[in-house]
Structures are given as C-alpha cells and as structure tokens.
Design a protein around this motif. Structure first.
Motif, PDB file in Angstrom:
ATOM      1  N   ALA A 137      -7.056   7.194 -12.514  1.00 12.36           N
ATOM      2  CA  ALA A 137      -8.316   7.766 -12.997  1.00 12.36           C
ATOM      3  C   ALA A 137      -8.610   9.087 -12.293  1.00 12.36           C
ATOM      4  O   ALA A 137      -9.157  10.013 -12.878  1.00 12.36           O
ATOM      5  CB  ALA A 137      -9.457   6.774 -12.758  1.00 12.36           C
ATOM      6  N   CYS A 138      -8.197   9.188 -11.037  1.00 13.22           N
ATOM      7  CA  CYS A 138      -8.489  10.371 -10.212  1.00 13.22           C
ATOM      8  C   CYS A 138      -7.495  11.518 -10.480  1.00 13.22           C
ATOM      9  O   CYS A 138      -7.881  12.621 -10.821  1.00 13.22           O
ATOM     10  CB  CYS A 138      -8.441   9.958  -8.733  1.00 13.22           C
ATOM     11  SG  CYS A 138      -8.421  11.333  -7.572  1.00 13.22           S
ATOM     12  N   ARG A 139      -6.234  11.250 -10.292  1.00 10.91           N
ATOM     13  CA  ARG A 139      -5.118  12.177 -10.567  1.00 10.91           C
ATOM     14  C   ARG A 139      -5.145  13.472  -9.733  1.00 10.91           C
ATOM     15  O   ARG A 139      -4.503  14.459 -10.100  1.00 10.91           O
ATOM     16  CB  ARG A 139      -5.042  12.515 -12.065  1.00 10.91           C
ATOM     17  CG  ARG A 139      -4.819  11.277 -12.903  1.00 10.91           C
ATOM     18  CD  ARG A 139      -4.448  11.569 -14.316  1.00 10.91           C
ATOM     19  NE  ARG A 139      -4.000  10.347 -14.996  1.00 10.91           N
ATOM     20  CZ  ARG A 139      -3.450  10.311 -16.186  1.00 10.91           C
ATOM     21  NH1 ARG A 139      -3.259  11.441 -16.845  1.00 10.91           N
ATOM     22  NH2 ARG A 139      -3.065   9.175 -16.719  1.00 10.91           N
ATOM     23  N   TYR A 140      -5.871  13.464  -8.651  1.00 15.99           N
ATOM     24  CA  TYR A 140      -5.962  14.672  -7.811  1.00 15.99           C
ATOM     25  C   TYR A 140      -4.593  15.039  -7.230  1.00 15.99           C
ATOM     26  O   TYR A 140      -4.298  16.214  -7.023  1.00 15.99           O
ATOM     27  CB  TYR A 140      -6.976  14.418  -6.679  1.00 15.99           C
ATOM     28  CG  TYR A 140      -7.169  15.588  -5.759  1.00 15.99           C
ATOM     29  CD1 TYR A 140      -7.981  16.668  -6.118  1.00 15.99           C
ATOM     30  CD2 TYR A 140      -6.529  15.635  -4.513  1.00 15.99           C
ATOM     31  CE1 TYR A 140      -8.153  17.751  -5.276  1.00 15.99           C
ATOM     32  CE2 TYR A 140      -6.696  16.724  -3.668  1.00 15.99           C
ATOM     33  CZ  TYR A 140      -7.505  17.777  -4.049  1.00 15.99           C
ATOM     34  OH  TYR A 140      -7.658  18.848  -3.212  1.00 15.99           O
ATOM     35  N   CYS A 141      -3.747  14.042  -6.951  1.00  8.42           N
ATOM     36  CA  CYS A 141      -2.495  14.272  -6.213  1.00  8.42           C
ATOM     37  C   CYS A 141      -1.285  14.491  -7.119  1.00  8.42           C
ATOM     38  O   CYS A 141      -0.151  14.422  -6.638  1.00  8.42           O
ATOM     39  CB  CYS A 141      -2.221  13.094  -5.287  1.00  8.42           C
ATOM     40  SG  CYS A 141      -3.488  12.849  -4.047  1.00  8.42           S
ATOM     41  N   GLU A 142      -1.501  14.798  -8.390  1.00  8.74           N
ATOM     42  CA  GLU A 142      -0.367  14.788  -9.319  1.00  8.74           C
ATOM     43  C   GLU A 142       0.711  15.831  -9.006  1.00  8.74           C
ATOM     44  O   GLU A 142       1.839  15.674  -9.449  1.00  8.74           O
ATOM     45  CB  GLU A 142      -0.845  14.914 -10.761  1.00  8.74           C
ATOM     46  CG  GLU A 142      -1.584  16.190 -11.078  1.00  8.74           C
ATOM     47  CD  GLU A 142      -2.139  16.188 -12.494  1.00  8.74           C
ATOM     48  OE1 GLU A 142      -1.976  15.189 -13.205  1.00  8.74           O
ATOM     49  OE2 GLU A 142      -2.760  17.201 -12.871  1.00  8.74           O
ATOM     50  N   CYS A 175      -7.152  12.420   0.398  1.00 10.19           N
ATOM     51  CA  CYS A 175      -7.848  11.483  -0.490  1.00 10.19           C
ATOM     52  C   CYS A 175      -9.327  11.309  -0.110  1.00 10.19           C
ATOM     53  O   CYS A 175      -9.658  10.921   1.010  1.00 10.19           O
ATOM     54  CB  CYS A 175      -7.145  10.122  -0.464  1.00 10.19           C
ATOM     55  SG  CYS A 175      -7.887   8.975  -1.629  1.00 10.19           S
ATOM     56  N   GLN A 176     -10.182  11.554  -1.086  1.00  4.10           N
ATOM     57  CA  GLN A 176     -11.619  11.387  -0.835  1.00  4.10           C
ATOM     58  C   GLN A 176     -12.021   9.911  -0.822  1.00  4.10           C
ATOM     59  O   GLN A 176     -13.154   9.594  -0.455  1.00  4.10           O
ATOM     60  CB  GLN A 176     -12.443  12.166  -1.885  1.00  4.10           C
ATOM     61  CG  GLN A 176     -12.254  11.750  -3.319  1.00  4.10           C
ATOM     62  CD  GLN A 176     -11.141  12.525  -4.030  1.00  4.10           C
ATOM     63  OE1 GLN A 176     -10.078  12.765  -3.452  1.00  4.10           O
ATOM     64  NE2 GLN A 176     -11.377  12.907  -5.269  1.00  4.10           N
ATOM     65  N   TYR A 177     -11.092   9.053  -1.223  1.00  4.62           N
ATOM     66  CA  TYR A 177     -11.383   7.605  -1.237  1.00  4.62           C
ATOM     67  C   TYR A 177     -10.667   6.849  -0.117  1.00  4.62           C
ATOM     68  O   TYR A 177     -10.625   5.616  -0.109  1.00  4.62           O
ATOM     69  CB  TYR A 177     -10.979   6.993  -2.587  1.00  4.62           C
ATOM     70  CG  TYR A 177     -11.641   7.681  -3.754  1.00  4.62           C
ATOM     71  CD1 TYR A 177     -13.029   7.735  -3.857  1.00  4.62           C
ATOM     72  CD2 TYR A 177     -10.885   8.274  -4.761  1.00  4.62           C
ATOM     73  CE1 TYR A 177     -13.640   8.382  -4.925  1.00  4.62           C
ATOM     74  CE2 TYR A 177     -11.482   8.910  -5.840  1.00  4.62           C
ATOM     75  CZ  TYR A 177     -12.858   8.968  -5.905  1.00  4.62           C
ATOM     76  OH  TYR A 177     -13.473   9.599  -6.954  1.00  4.62           O
ATOM     77  N   ASP A 223     -11.129   2.300   0.000  1.00 11.96           N
ATOM     78  CA  ASP A 223     -10.065   1.999   0.956  1.00 11.96           C
ATOM     79  C   ASP A 223      -8.677   2.348   0.398  1.00 11.96           C
ATOM     80  O   ASP A 223      -7.737   1.555   0.464  1.00 11.96           O
ATOM     81  CB  ASP A 223     -10.128   0.489   1.311  1.00 11.96           C
ATOM     82  CG  ASP A 223      -9.319   0.170   2.549  1.00 11.96           C
ATOM     83  OD1 ASP A 223      -9.112   1.073   3.374  1.00 11.96           O
ATOM     84  OD2 ASP A 223      -8.878  -0.991   2.669  1.00 11.96           O
ATOM     85  N   VAL A 224      -8.543   3.567  -0.130  1.00 11.38           N
ATOM     86  CA  VAL A 224      -7.259   3.970  -0.735  1.00 11.38           C
ATOM     87  C   VAL A 224      -6.316   4.468   0.363  1.00 11.38           C
ATOM     88  O   VAL A 224      -6.614   5.439   1.047  1.00 11.38           O
ATOM     89  CB  VAL A 224      -7.478   5.069  -1.803  1.00 11.38           C
ATOM     90  CG1 VAL A 224      -6.127   5.620  -2.280  1.00 11.38           C
ATOM     91  CG2 VAL A 224      -8.268   4.510  -2.983  1.00 11.38           C
ATOM     92  N   ASN A 225      -5.199   3.787   0.508  1.00 11.59           N
ATOM     93  CA  ASN A 225      -4.181   4.184   1.484  1.00 11.59           C
ATOM     94  C   ASN A 225      -2.810   3.958   0.828  1.00 11.59           C
ATOM     95  O   ASN A 225      -2.160   2.931   1.032  1.00 11.59           O
ATOM     96  CB  ASN A 225      -4.336   3.359   2.770  1.00 11.59           C
ATOM     97  CG  ASN A 225      -3.483   3.903   3.909  1.00 11.59           C
ATOM     98  OD1 ASN A 225      -2.498   4.600   3.665  1.00 11.59           O
ATOM     99  ND2 ASN A 225      -3.849   3.580   5.135  1.00 11.59           N
TER     100      ASN A 225
HETATM  101  S1  SF4 Z   1      -4.585   9.166  -3.408  1.00 12.02           S
HETATM  102 FE1  SF4 Z   1      -6.799   9.512  -3.540  1.00 12.02          FE
HETATM  103  S2  SF4 Z   1      -7.002  11.682  -4.106  1.00 12.02           S
HETATM  104 FE2  SF4 Z   1      -4.888  11.083  -4.533  1.00 12.02          FE
HETATM  105  S3  SF4 Z   1      -4.858  10.480  -6.692  1.00 12.02           S
HETATM  106 FE3  SF4 Z   1      -5.203   8.618  -5.472  1.00 12.02          FE
HETATM  107  S4  SF4 Z   1      -7.419   8.390  -5.379  1.00 12.02           S
HETATM  108 FE4  SF4 Z   1      -7.020  10.497  -6.011  1.00 12.02          FE
END
Ligand code: SF4
Ligand code: SF4
Length: 370
Positions: free
Chosen positions: A24-29, A66-68, A75-77
């Motif tokens: 949903a985020c896709r910031y790191c594509e 990652c902002q999450y 807790d995104v890792n």
């Molecule tokens: S790691 Fe974080 S910033 Fe990167 S795509 Fe996933 S949620 Fe978004």
C-alpha cells in the motif's frame, strides 16, 4: 518454526503482514528487486513470501527510511523479518531432513564441527604417521603426501565435498519447487543469464545508486565490496583446487607447485580475498545497527566468516612455511578447517548463495514476462 524466539511472530505470517503494508505504501520501490517483485503480486502465498525473503539482500535500506518502523505501532521491520524467513527456508528445504536442525544453533554447531574436524585430522595423522615425519622438513614433489598420505587426503575430502554439493542441489531443487510457481513455463536462457549477472555483480546492494545504508544510515558500497572479495576469493580458491586436480590426475604433476604456477597464483589471490572479505564483513557486522538484524541469526553469519578467514589464514601461512619443519602441523590444521567447511557447507550460511541465485533468476524471469 525452530529459528524464532517464542516472543517473535512466526516469520512467514509476519512477512505477509509487512508486504500488505508495503504494497500500500510503495515508498521503497526503487531500493532493490524485492519491492517491484512485491508489486507484481496482490496476494502473498507462502512460496511468494519465501521467494521475496530470499530476494532480499538484507541491506537495511528500507528499514532506515521507513516511517512505520518501530516505535511506530505498525512495527515494520522488513530486513529482520525476511532474515528470519530466509533462515527458516534454509532449514525447511535442507537435505537430509534430520540434519536441518544444524541451522538451529548454527554458530555453535559450526564451532564444534570445526574443532572435531581439526581433532580428526590431527588424531588420524598422528595415529598413522611417525612424529619425526610430521615435524620434519619436506620439499619437492609429493612433500605434502609424505605427511598425510595421498589416499587419506583425497578420498575423505572428495567424498565429503561431493555429498555437500549433492545436499545443496537437493535443497535448491526443493526451494525452487516451492517458490517458482509464478514463472512456470516462463524461464528462458536470457532470464537465467540475467539472474546470474545480478548475482555476480550484487546489483541489489547498490541501493538504487550510491550503495546501501549498511552498516549505518550512510550510503556506502562497503558491503558489496567486501562481499565481492569473499565470493571471488572463494571462487579463485576453488579454481586453484580444480587446476591442481587436473595437474595431478591428467598430467601427473604432483603438488606442491611452484610459487608462480597457476594453482598457487590463483590460490594466493583467492586467499587474500578470503582474508580481506570476511574480515571486512565481520567489521561491518560489528558496527551494524542491531534493530534490523535477527539477533538469533548473527551467530550463523559470524561462524562462517570466521571459518573462511581461518581457512585462508592457515592456507597462506602454510604457503609461506611449506619448506620448513612447521609444514606438517600447518597442513594438518589447514585441512582440519577445510574439512569443517565441507561438512557444514549445506547446513551453514553458504546455502544463501544457492537460494539467492535462484531468487534472482526468478526475478529476471518475472521482469521479462511483464
Ligand atoms: S518498508 Fe516502510 S517505507 Fe518502505 S515500502 Fe514498506 S512501509 Fe513503506
Ligand atoms: S533490506 Fe534492502 S534488500 Fe531487503 S527488502 Fe529492504 S531494501 Fe530491499
């Protein structure tokens, strides 16, 4: 799931949760191959998640931006979870299955087997050989075999190595069957070459340009450089052994060979690579931020790097002192470390090379099929 703490979520389930958020985020594509591969999927089966985990090179880039990431409640890792999922896949696909438990406490087992390998080679040599021969000076053709007889050196090492290669092939086939459904019928020579090229260049440690954020948030090519030293150092040592085998079996030229001979030049260059690479990777690991790492798996990485370093160090010291009375003992110690590597090859971090190659081939095939 044997490799996870009780307090840790099960890695495949956690990977599915994270990929749903990331999709949903896709910031790191633009960071690596993982996120474009994730975007090609709307749902994530276990095989997809295992594939994505093995496609991840653990560069930590997505964690740092990652902002999450923790302490956010999401807790995104991703690097830590994928690291656990990779280790779980090594164990799941290992052959024979009862030896798969070796991954569970890999650092400890590798250390014990190293000690056992050393003890075995030392014990057998002292049992078979007069100490005067072991501690004597030997030079010229067949000098090594005067300390450890040819059959005692070649057959055990050859058989253990062949078993290790067979076990790694079986593990790789099991992995491929479980993960490659998306590219069934889409594999082409171009995709295979593309995957091999991405493996040889470690393209995904480029972080989309400028290197990756490892060991800290600064962009750097240090990890890729030291990994290249390690990988190509290992391949040069393998080439040296292969050339020496041809010299021996085809031409009847018996080791040790001259300092400027092809096997010795290849082995020396490879040995230097296997000193610089593992030492550099160890130094980076010591400095790396702990949060994106799976703490319980650090031992597996460190044990292999230390073993590769010791094999190289003892090999180079043996080369320097091969015409002195220290040669016998140095040869025994070097071969003990080599035997430990061969025995543990399919149950150590070395298997990541097979799974990563297959994941990159699948990635290349998926990109070509788009
Ligand atoms: S790691 Fe974080 S910033 Fe990167 S795509 Fe996933 S949620 Fe978004
Ligand atoms: S840790 Fe690096 S290689 Fe792995 S998913 Fe994140 S950015 Fe990609």
């Amino acid at each position: 799931m044997l490799l996870t703490d009780k307090a840790q979520p099960e890695p495949i389930g956690e990977a599915e949760r994270l990929m749903t958020i990331c999709n949903a985020c896709r910031y790191c594509e633009g960071f690596c191959a993982v996120f474009p591969a994730m975007e090609r999927r709307r749902f994530f089966a276990e095989g997809d998640l295992t594939y994505l985990a093995n496609l991840c090179h653990g560069c930590q880039g997505c964690y740092h931006v990652c902002q999450y990431a923790p302490p956010h409640e999401f807790d995104v890792n991703v690097p830590q979870t994928f690291s656990r999922a990779r280790a779980e896949s090594y164990e799941r696909f290992a052959w024979p299955g009862f030896l798969a438990k070796a991954f569970h406490r890999n650092g400890l087992i590798l250390s014990l087997l190293t000690a056992l390998g050393l003890a075995l080679v030392i014990g057998l040599t002292f049992g078979l050989q007069n100490p005067d021969v072991i501690f004597g000076s030997h030079s010229g053709e067949g000098a090594f075999y005067r300390v450890i007889p040819y059959e005692a050196m070649v057959w055990p090492f050859g058989l253990v190595f062949l078993f290790a290669i067979a076990a790694m092939i079986v593990g790789g086939v099991r992995y491929w069957r479980a993960t490659s459904g998306a590219v069934h019928g889409k594999l082409s020579p171009g995709a295979v070459l593309g995957g091999v090229w991405d493996t040889l260049t470690l393209k995904n440690l480029g972080g989309g340009g400028g290197g990756c954020t490892y060991p800290d948030e600064t962009f750097s090519y240090a990890r890729r450089t030291y990994h290249h030293f390690t990988f190509y150092g290992f391949m040069l040592c393998f080439a040296a052994t292969s050339v020496a085998t041809v010299y021996d079996h085809v031409f009847g030229w018996i080791a040790p060979y001259g300092y400027l001979s092809l096997p010795v030049v290849l082995g020396t260059l490879g040995g230097i690579g296997l000193l610089v690479g593992p030492a550099g990777l160890l130094a980076l690991k010591m400095r790396a931020e702990p949060a994106p790492q799976a703490r319980e798996l650090v031992g597996m990485d460190v044990a292999l790097l230390v073993l590769l370093f010791l094999i190289s160090l003892t090999g180079l010291v043996l080369l320097v002192f091969r015409e002195t009375s220290a040669m016998g003992l140095l040869l025994i110690v070097h071969l003990g470390f080599v035997l430990a590597l061969f025995v543990t090859l399919p149950y150590s971090k070395m298997v990541h090379g097979v799974y990563r190659l297959l994941a990159l081939i699948q990635d290349a095939a998926e990109r070509r099929a788009e």
